[in-house]
Every structure is written in C-alpha cells, then in structure tokens.
Design a protein around this motif. Structure first.
Motif, PDB file in Angstrom:
ATOM      1  N   GLY A  42      63.573  12.242  74.712  1.00  0.00           N
ATOM      2  CA  GLY A  42      64.541  11.477  75.485  1.00  0.00           C
ATOM      3  C   GLY A  42      65.232  12.303  76.547  1.00  0.00           C
ATOM      4  O   GLY A  42      65.471  11.831  77.668  1.00  0.00           O
ATOM      5  N   GLN A  44      64.696  11.104  80.408  1.00  0.00           N
ATOM      6  CA  GLN A  44      65.820  10.426  81.058  1.00  0.00           C
ATOM      7  C   GLN A  44      66.029  10.930  82.488  1.00  0.00           C
ATOM      8  O   GLN A  44      66.691  10.271  83.295  1.00  0.00           O
ATOM      9  CB  GLN A  44      67.099  10.601  80.248  1.00  0.00           C
ATOM     10  N   PRO A  61      62.742   7.150  71.969  1.00  0.00           N
ATOM     11  CA  PRO A  61      62.067   7.783  73.104  1.00  0.00           C
ATOM     12  C   PRO A  61      60.558   7.903  72.913  1.00  0.00           C
ATOM     13  O   PRO A  61      59.793   7.710  73.861  1.00  0.00           O
ATOM     14  CB  PRO A  61      62.732   9.160  73.176  1.00  0.00           C
ATOM     15  N   TYR A 101      63.385   7.282  80.917  1.00  0.00           N
ATOM     16  CA  TYR A 101      63.927   6.676  79.698  1.00  0.00           C
ATOM     17  C   TYR A 101      65.414   6.382  79.870  1.00  0.00           C
ATOM     18  O   TYR A 101      66.169   7.206  80.394  1.00  0.00           O
ATOM     19  CB  TYR A 101      63.716   7.625  78.519  1.00  0.00           C
TER      20      TYR A 101
END
Length: 323
Positions: free
Chosen positions: A28, A32, A49, A41
């Motif tokens: 994650g 991200q 994730p 994400y």
C-alpha cells in the motif's frame, strides 16, 4: 537487472523479514504514490493493497511488475539469487538474458581519458603504485583481487556494508533452474544445486554482513578510473576542475568531478581532509551517509613520496582503460 533495485514490489513476500514492514502496509505504501493513476492505491478504501494490486498487475504470472522468475528457493534469497528473483522474459530460457548482457559487458573497454597521458611518466607511476603497496589488493588483469574487505578495516562509511544484513533472516539454499529451462517455468523443471563449498565462509559473511560481521566492500577494479569519478564506496571523494571540493560543490551544482583532481584527493591526505570537511558541512550528505572518509592508503609527502611520484601515479591510474 536485480529485483531489489528494479522492482520494489518484488520484495513484498519478505518485507516483514527484511524491513519489519507488514506485506499489506508495504504494498500500500508503494502503490499509494504510483505515478500512473491505474496503479495508484487509495488508502481510504477497505480493499487490501494486495487485492488491489492483483487486479491491476501487468504481469500477473510473475512476482512484482517486472518480468521476473522466482527461483526454486523463493521467497528466500541465496548466494545464487541474492535478490531472491531472476530477470527472465517469456520466450527465453531461465537467466538467458542476464548471461547475454554479462557476456556483452565483458567485451567493453572504457574510452581513452580526456587528457593526454605521458606514457613514460605513467610507467614510472606503475612502479610507485607497486612500491606503495597498492598491488596487494589491486592486482591482476583487472587490478582487483576480488576480495571483500571488512568495513572497519577499509575505514570507509560503514552503513552500506550492512545493506544486506537482514537477508540472513531469509537465506536459503543456492539452487537454480537448469539453464535450458524455458520461461514460463514448467512444472517439474529440473533444479540444480549451485556448488558453494569452495567459497570462503568469511568472505560470504563479510559480503552479506551476516552474524556479527561488520560487512565489507569488494575491492573494485581500477579499469576506467578516468571515467568513474567521484570515488570511494560512498562516492564522496570529489574535486572539480577548478578545485571545487566535495559533492555539494561538484555534482550538487552540476559540475562534473575532475578525475585527476579527485584521484589526487583519494591518495593525498591533505586534499582528502579538505574534501571530508566540505562534505561534512552539507547536512544532506550526512543524512545519506556520504563522507569521503576511509581507504587511508596514501601516496603523498607524508608517506615519503615526492610530488613528481604522486603525479606519475595519477598518470598511471588515468591510463587504465583496457584489460
């Protein structure tokens, strides 16, 4: 060509062991901030994730996003696959592309240096190089004995010598697929054990910083020094063409380090102290552990060498452009 450097997602299966980070948090955190919206994400969603990545993974049959093959010991790493994975694309044989690139690289020689080298003085420099004891480590056709020297012996910035220490948590047997194995790897592919009994255990400990080892640095080849400034394992020995000192006043300002001046700072302790002081004045360099210190093997007046002998050694070092 290495998984750890080229594809951070490839380390997700061992992120806990290597970094102390949960697999989901690890994936994650990386995704991200993905550059492409498709792979980005959103932490506010309830989706794991790993589940999100599985939906957008461009290479769903491989680990990570690059074209990687998981060797038999995966997710563990090994002497045969220190990164845990091997780059291999479908349609090729296992490790074929890496071997091909390595074979091509072995044909390369660096170009001649930018400055004209006095051959007679370079020959005298070789004699000084031997007399100074450099030949003890920098020997043979490639001017390296290929040994790993302990960080506390070579004296350079030690943090990078510990880079692979946590691989001890996931170190497995050195096994690979047979070289004629096609990719994708078929079920029941032949597995070969890589011979390692002939290797020096202490060298392995130093290379990976396993156990209580401080870790170490491999003695580099000196071929192509004219093109590889700045110098040392942390890249901290840099002097510009007009005497600019340290990385901040050279690379940091778009000034290419001068090979001769930087090599002088490598072997002359007075120049080195100036470079170290310049690096120490930059908090950014301190944060990334760049000092320019260590490798205290000098060819200067304090070591009993004349200025002429020092310049001769520099000519010799700059002349090393072929094997």
């Amino acid at each position: 060509m290495h998984a750890q450097n080229a594809d951070s997602l490839a380390q997700a299966e061992i992120s806990q062991e290597l970094f102390g980070i949960d697999k989901e948090v690890y994936i994650g955190t990386i995704l991200q901030n993905a550059a492409h919206p498709r792979f980005r994400y959103q932490p506010t969603t309830k989706e794991k994730p790993s589940a999100f990545f599985a939906k957008v993974d461009p290479t769903p049959k491989t680990v990570g996003v690059n074209q990687l093959v998981a060797p038999p010991q995966f997710p563990k790493v090994s002497l045969a696959a220190p990164d845990g994975l091997v780059v291999s694309e479908p349609g090729y044989r296992f490790n074929e592309q890496n071997n091909a690139v390595a074979a091509w690289q072995n044909t390369l020689n660096p170009p001649p240096p930018n400055e004209r080298i006095n051959e007679e003085r370079a020959a005298r420099g070789r004699e000084v190089f031997v007399r100074a004891g450099c030949i003890r480590c920098h020997a043979g056709a490639y001017l390296t004995n290929n040994r790993v020297i302990a960080a506390n012996v070579i004296g350079t910035e030690p943090s990078r010598a510990q880079a692979l220490k946590k691989t001890e948590n996931v170190f497995g047997e050195a096994v690979i697929y047979a070289p004629n194995t096609p990719v994708p790897i078929p079920k029941g592919a032949k597995v070969l054990k890589v011979p390692t009994d002939h290797l020096d255990p202490e060298q392995i400990r130093l290379a990976f910083a396993h156990g209580d080892s401080p870790g170490g640095y491999k003695v580099p080849s000196l071929i192509g020094l004219a093109w590889s400034a700045p110098y040392l394992h942390d890249g901290g020995v840099a002097v510009g063409p007009n005497g600019e000192l340290g990385l901040s006043d050279t690379v940091g300002k778009g000034v290419a380090p001068d090979a001769r001046n930087s090599l002088r700072a490598l072997i002359d302790r007075t120049w080195r102290q100036r470079v170290i002081a310049a690096n120490a004045a930059d908090p950014a360099l301190k944060a990334v552990h760049v000092t320019g210190a260590g490798h205290g093997y000098w060819i200067d007046c304090q070591a009993g060498f004349t200025k002429e002998e020092q310049e001769a050694v520099l000519d010799y070092l700059l002349s090393l452009t072929s094997r």
